[in-house]
Motif scaffolding. Structure first.
Motif, PDB file in Angstrom:
ATOM      1  N   GLU A 437       1.462  -1.781 -12.993  1.00  0.00           N
ATOM      2  CA  GLU A 437       2.456  -0.727 -11.548  1.00  0.00           C
ATOM      3  C   GLU A 437       2.561   0.573 -12.572  1.00  0.00           C
ATOM      4  O   GLU A 437       2.543   1.710 -11.765  1.00  0.00           O
ATOM      5  N   GLY A 438       3.350   0.449 -13.300  1.00  0.00           N
ATOM      6  CA  GLY A 438       3.723   1.279 -14.454  1.00  0.00           C
ATOM      7  C   GLY A 438       2.986   2.794 -15.133  1.00  0.00           C
ATOM      8  O   GLY A 438       3.453   3.721 -15.306  1.00  0.00           O
ATOM      9  N   TYR A 439       1.596   2.443 -15.112  1.00  0.00           N
ATOM     10  CA  TYR A 439       0.616   3.334 -15.587  1.00  0.00           C
ATOM     11  C   TYR A 439       0.436   4.278 -14.191  1.00  0.00           C
ATOM     12  O   TYR A 439      -0.877   5.647 -13.557  1.00  0.00           O
ATOM     13  N   LEU A 440       0.816   4.173 -12.795  1.00  0.00           N
ATOM     14  CA  LEU A 440       0.193   4.723 -11.804  1.00  0.00           C
ATOM     15  C   LEU A 440       0.820   5.758 -10.954  1.00  0.00           C
ATOM     16  O   LEU A 440       0.677   6.057 -10.068  1.00  0.00           O
ATOM     17  N   ARG A 445      -4.735   6.504 -11.833  1.00  0.00           N
ATOM     18  CA  ARG A 445      -5.555   5.510 -11.708  1.00  0.00           C
ATOM     19  C   ARG A 445      -5.192   4.860 -13.436  1.00  0.00           C
ATOM     20  O   ARG A 445      -5.762   5.373 -14.186  1.00  0.00           O
ATOM     21  N   ILE A 446      -5.738   4.175 -13.266  1.00  0.00           N
ATOM     22  CA  ILE A 446      -5.930   3.142 -14.449  1.00  0.00           C
ATOM     23  C   ILE A 446      -7.530   2.490 -14.264  1.00  0.00           C
ATOM     24  O   ILE A 446      -7.875   1.202 -13.033  1.00  0.00           O
ATOM     25  N   ARG A 447      -7.888   2.212 -15.187  1.00  0.00           N
ATOM     26  CA  ARG A 447      -8.998   1.125 -15.792  1.00  0.00           C
ATOM     27  C   ARG A 447      -8.888   0.248 -16.739  1.00  0.00           C
ATOM     28  O   ARG A 447      -8.553   1.013 -17.946  1.00  0.00           O
ATOM     29  N   VAL A 448      -8.767  -1.381 -16.549  1.00  0.00           N
ATOM     30  CA  VAL A 448      -8.164  -1.724 -17.345  1.00  0.00           C
ATOM     31  C   VAL A 448      -9.886  -2.616 -17.884  1.00  0.00           C
ATOM     32  O   VAL A 448     -10.374  -2.890 -17.282  1.00  0.00           O
ATOM     33  N   VAL A 449      -9.384  -2.195 -19.775  1.00  0.00           N
ATOM     34  CA  VAL A 449     -11.087  -2.280 -20.263  1.00  0.00           C
ATOM     35  C   VAL A 449     -10.001  -4.227 -21.143  1.00  0.00           C
ATOM     36  O   VAL A 449     -10.120  -3.832 -22.199  1.00  0.00           O
ATOM     37  N   ALA A 772      12.652   0.012 -12.875  1.00  0.00           N
ATOM     38  CA  ALA A 772      12.425   1.259 -12.309  1.00  0.00           C
ATOM     39  C   ALA A 772      12.555   2.258 -12.978  1.00  0.00           C
ATOM     40  O   ALA A 772      11.851   3.555 -13.322  1.00  0.00           O
ATOM     41  N   ALA A 773      13.624   1.858 -13.670  1.00  0.00           N
ATOM     42  CA  ALA A 773      14.147   2.646 -14.954  1.00  0.00           C
ATOM     43  C   ALA A 773      13.471   2.647 -16.136  1.00  0.00           C
ATOM     44  O   ALA A 773      12.690   4.206 -16.433  1.00  0.00           O
ATOM     45  N   LEU A 774      12.514   2.133 -16.580  1.00  0.00           N
ATOM     46  CA  LEU A 774      11.196   1.663 -17.276  1.00  0.00           C
ATOM     47  C   LEU A 774      10.278   2.386 -17.154  1.00  0.00           C
ATOM     48  O   LEU A 774       9.057   2.975 -17.773  1.00  0.00           O
ATOM     49  N   ASP A 775       9.954   2.841 -15.417  1.00  0.00           N
ATOM     50  CA  ASP A 775       8.372   3.358 -15.236  1.00  0.00           C
ATOM     51  C   ASP A 775       9.041   4.560 -15.220  1.00  0.00           C
ATOM     52  O   ASP A 775       7.973   5.618 -15.709  1.00  0.00           O
ATOM     53  N   ARG A 776      10.010   5.401 -15.192  1.00  0.00           N
ATOM     54  CA  ARG A 776       9.947   6.773 -15.381  1.00  0.00           C
ATOM     55  C   ARG A 776       9.940   6.971 -16.882  1.00  0.00           C
ATOM     56  O   ARG A 776       9.997   7.894 -16.841  1.00  0.00           O
ATOM     57  N   ARG A 777      10.486   6.081 -18.315  1.00  0.00           N
ATOM     58  CA  ARG A 777      10.173   6.249 -19.273  1.00  0.00           C
ATOM     59  C   ARG A 777       8.296   5.978 -19.573  1.00  0.00           C
ATOM     60  O   ARG A 777       8.624   6.704 -19.838  1.00  0.00           O
ATOM     61  N   LEU A 778       7.480   5.243 -18.920  1.00  0.00           N
ATOM     62  CA  LEU A 778       6.456   5.285 -19.550  1.00  0.00           C
ATOM     63  C   LEU A 778       5.710   6.015 -18.919  1.00  0.00           C
ATOM     64  O   LEU A 778       4.384   6.985 -18.834  1.00  0.00           O
ATOM     65  N   ALA A 779       6.528   6.213 -17.182  1.00  0.00           N
ATOM     66  CA  ALA A 779       5.229   8.217 -16.451  1.00  0.00           C
ATOM     67  C   ALA A 779       6.024   9.766 -17.700  1.00  0.00           C
ATOM     68  O   ALA A 779       4.884  10.115 -17.771  1.00  0.00           O
ATOM     69  N   GLY A 780       7.128   9.376 -18.413  1.00  0.00           N
ATOM     70  CA  GLY A 780       7.624  10.743 -19.586  1.00  0.00           C
ATOM     71  C   GLY A 780       5.984  10.277 -20.219  1.00  0.00           C
ATOM     72  O   GLY A 780       5.863  11.435 -20.523  1.00  0.00           O
TER      73      GLY A 780
END
Length: 794
Positions: A437-440, A445-449, A772-780
């Motif tokens: 979810e955090g990659y979206l 979009r995310i492709r898991v290989v 939510a807090a971690l998703d913001r940091r991952l997005a950055g």
């Protein structure tokens, strides 16, 4: 300015938008300025509708050259025809300005913009400044319907996001983005500013000084039981008790009444607590509103935010200035305090507030309080950076209009997917939707290989969350890898060649192979370091050959990390020290554990035995040390301690653990539960436990341990990987030492005070991993990951 739309400015942006901001104040709301600056920096056009009349916000907008239009509606809702007339005029104004997106903050602004914008066919983005309006039951009921008029409801805190999601708003439309903060302007001012401010207060260098910065709001019958929402009366009562025992202490209150009702209430408090009109009482100075609050933070040793309802409040300002904080558990305030940077107390609880003041004073006397302040500064800079927040708000506005398309991120991982029904499911539930979810963010979009069992007629599939699985040849173990190495290499090479963005999750064979192919094909890549191969191999979990390969594997991972254009580590420092990123590249400690709604509301109370121990982890290898736990349980039972255990997991060595259970005579004391894919079952199991055990031989940052801590469960674990960053030192044991593990479990289970202290501590630490807090940091971090193409190797 008239209601006619100004001509659109010509910009270099590919998708220039006209953003119309509606705000009910021309005086406050300065926190919108960084958001508007970022939108304009991206080439978008911004117009603002404000109430008529002067104000600081209007002046700041004029200085920036932002067009401002007077609102024909006064933002006061009364059951009169004038309200309908005003809303009708506001609607005509909005239609005449022809915005691509309608944006609004503050609840009265939201109501006006929602009603006035009905049927105009434009996206609407509401940013919620705080949760106060949701304290009212009638407003909550109305918001369940009215919030559906928002295309996106940006929540200023994780708490507010949870409140809106409880009203039925989907998580995808309620991102949690803090308002952000200028951490350059608000930073420690140094000794001279501190000395000067203390001289103005008339206190000495060694005096313990606490500060509260907040306007005073008049009580409202509809919220907070008719008490002042900022908690001034709670602090004044607690301070009187604290100051009587610690006369060499001083409280500074900064802020006058927000309006006439607020000032009237402030004067009532001055009389009630016997403060004179100059604001001087028993160790108290009450200043009015000041132009610059920074000197008063500089004078203080501690900030206090005892609100009954709040967003992030002054605690972020204080942390940026290098001050630890005591905050109430109201609204978003607990999100401003990290483990080691302050204290969280129940809102409205004067006794708990007095106790926290005593604890802070004791640390002040020992000279330890300043350490909390330094950590608070680091935490605020990492979590509440104004530039990151402004970027996230601009991203959300762009996404709401469809102008931001995002990128496709190819994540190369050793995760394994198996056939379930007509599609794939992860063998380990930790690799399910929550891990993707955090990659979206930002329309990505995310492709898991990853490895996947054969699915007839297909080599890829799309999950319900829109993520795609690109299935690699499936193998198990070293011999299986050797047999599938050629087709695996070809499949990974095709995936790398076709990737827009490459992210490698390491250690693991798939990530290591993809790194080699990136070098050959001259592709840029980023790495996520989630564990240490040296620990894995040196532990003997893969036999003598593994021990021989430990040093070469570590050397290869160091090389891969050094060649990456961006690096993510799941630990705060352990993995970074062994595998340092290349200087000048984006590198951040971002845990891969993201807690949703599984955080307990409070710490637990100790209960006498029998005691139940829970352990969770894969049985594919011996990494998790469950054999060590079984041997420790035998020693505990032999010593007379009434214990049992529930172990969750499955895999290749499961039969070995069953045999060990028999040989240790534990059949009646240990139950194996297999894999629990239902999160509610895991939560119920943790809630039924007395202790969580993680005697791993190697770890990155263990998700299962954080989830247990989030249920306020005390825990013991081995001192490897990221476990020491989670657990108290007293709860750590050496690897492969069942005697030490048994001793640590016994000490904790038989000491009620220590057990309850660890329950509270673990819950506080786990709150730092909310989703939510971690998703913001991952997005950055993801924004700093470059495209995979056009690499020129040195």
């Amino acid at each position: 300015m008239t209601a006619e739309a100004p001509p659109r400015s010509v910009t270099a942006a590919d998708h220039s938008l006209r953003v119309l901001l509606v705000l009910k104040t021309a005086q406050g709301g300065l926190w919108v300025l960084p958001h508007l600056d970022e939108l304009r920096r991206r080439g978008h056009e911004v117009l603002v509708v404000l109430p008529a009349g002067p104000g600081r916000l209007r002046t700041a907008l004029r200085e920036r050259g932002v067009p401002v239009v007077d609102s024909p509606f006064g933002f006061r809702f009364r059951p009169t025809p004038s309200v309908l007339f005003g809303l009708s005029r506001l609607r005509r104004l909005i239609r005449g300005l022809s915005p691509d997106v309608l944006h609004y903050h503050l609840y009265a602004s939201a109501l006006a913009a929602r009603f006035a914008g009905l049927g105009l066919g434009m996206p609407r983005v509401h940013m919620v400044a705080g949760p106060l309006h949701l304290e009212s039951a009638p407003i909550r009921a109305a918001e369940r319907l009215l919030a559906r008029l928002d295309t996106v409801t940006i929540c200023g805190s994780d708490h507010t996001a949870r409140r809106y999601r409880a009203l039925g708003r989907p998580a995808g439309r309620t991102p949690a983005i803090p308002y952000g903060f200028d951490t350059q302007r608000f930073q420690p001012l140094g000794g001279k500013a501190r000395t000067e401010a203390r001289a103005r207060l008339g206190v000495g260098a060694g005096t313990f000084v606490a500060v509260m910065v907040a306007y005073v709001y008049g009580p409202k019958r509809s919220v907070c039981a008719g008490r002042g929402i900022k908690g001034h009366e709670v602090l004044l009562a607690a301070w009187a008790k604290f100051h009587a025992a610690h006369p060499d202490s001083h409280l500074v209150l900064v802020g006058s009444g927000f309006d006439e009702a607020g000032e009237k209430y402030r004067q009532q408090l001055i009389r009630r607590f016997r403060l004179d009109q100059d604001g001087l009482g028993p160790g108290i100075t009450w200043l009015g509103t000041v132009e610059d609050v920074r000197p008063w933070y500089a004078a203080a040793d501690l900030s206090v935010s005892p609100s009954l309802s709040d967003n992030h409040g002054a605690a972020v300002e204080a942390g940026a200035m290098g001050l630890p904080s005591i905050v109430s558990d109201a609204g978003g305030l607990p999100e401003t305090v990290a483990p080691g940077s302050g204290w969280v107390v129940p809102r409205g609880d004067g006794e708990a507030l007095s106790e926290a003041l005593r604890a802070a004073h004791a640390e002040h006397v020992r000279g330890a309080l300043s350490d909390r302040g330094r950590y608070a500064r680091r935490f605020v800079v990492a979590t509440f950076s104004g530039s990151l927040a402004a970027g996230a708000v601009a991203d959300t506005i762009e996404k709401a209009t469809g102008s931001r398309t995002g990128r496709t991120i190819s994540l190369f991982t050793d995760a394994r997917f198996v056939v379930r029904g007509q599609g794939w499911a992860p063998l380990d539930p930790a690799n399910g939707p929550s891990a993707r979810e955090g990659y979206l963010c930002d329309g990505n979009r995310i492709r898991v290989v990853a490895r996947g069992e054969a699915l007839p007629g297909r080599s890829n599939a799309t999950f319900d969350d829109g993520a795609e699985l690109l299935a690699l040849p499936c193998y198990r173990g070293a011999f299986g890898l050797a047999r599938k190495l050629v087709p695996l290499t070809l499949a990974v090479a095709r995936a790398v060649a076709g990737a827009e963005v490459v992210v490698l999750r390491l250690p693991g064979a798939v990530g290591a192979l993809a790194a080699l192919i990136c070098r050959v094909l001259r592709r840029r890549y980023a790495v996520e370091v989630v564990g240490d191969p040296a620990d894995v191999l040196a532990s003997g979990a893969l036999g003598p050959a593994g021990r021989f390969l430990a040093k070469p594997a570590a050397a290869y991972l160091r090389s891969v990390v050094r060649g990456a254009d961006a690096s993510r580590f799941v630990t705060r420092g352990a993995l970074q020290r062994r595998y340092p990123p290349r200087p000048g590249t984006p590198a951040l400690a971002i845990p891969n554990v993201r807690l949703g709604g599984t955080v307990a509301g409070s710490a637990r109370a100790w209960a006498p035995g029998p005691f139940r121990i829970v352990a969770i982890g894969s049985h594919e290898t011996r990494y998790k040390g469950h054999d060590v736990l079984l041997k420790a349980l035998r020693r505990l039972l032999d010593s007379g301690l009434p214990v049992c255990a529930a172990i969750v997991g499955n895999g290749r060595i499961h039969d070995e653990l069953l045999a060990l259970r028999r040989s240790e005579r534990l059949t009646g004391h240990v139950v194996f539960l297999g894999t629990l894919s239902n999160r509610a079952m895991v939560t119920d199991l943790l809630d039924s436990a007395s202790l969580f055990a993680m005697p791993s031989r190697t770890e990155g940052l263990p998700r299962a341990l954080v989830e247990a801590m989030a249920r306020a469960l005390p825990a013991v674990g081995s001192a490897v990987g990221g476990i020491p960053e989670l657990l108290d030192e007293s709860c750590l044991v050496p690897v492969d030492d069942p005697v030490a593990l048994a001793d640590a479990i016994r000490r904790l289970l038989t000491d009620p005070q220590a057990w309850e202290a660890q329950s509270a501590r673990n819950l506080t630490v786990a709150r730092g991993y909310e989703q939510a807090a971690l998703d913001r940091r991952l997005a950055g971090w993801l924004r700093g990951v470059p495209s995979a193409r056009r690499r020129s190797w040195p």
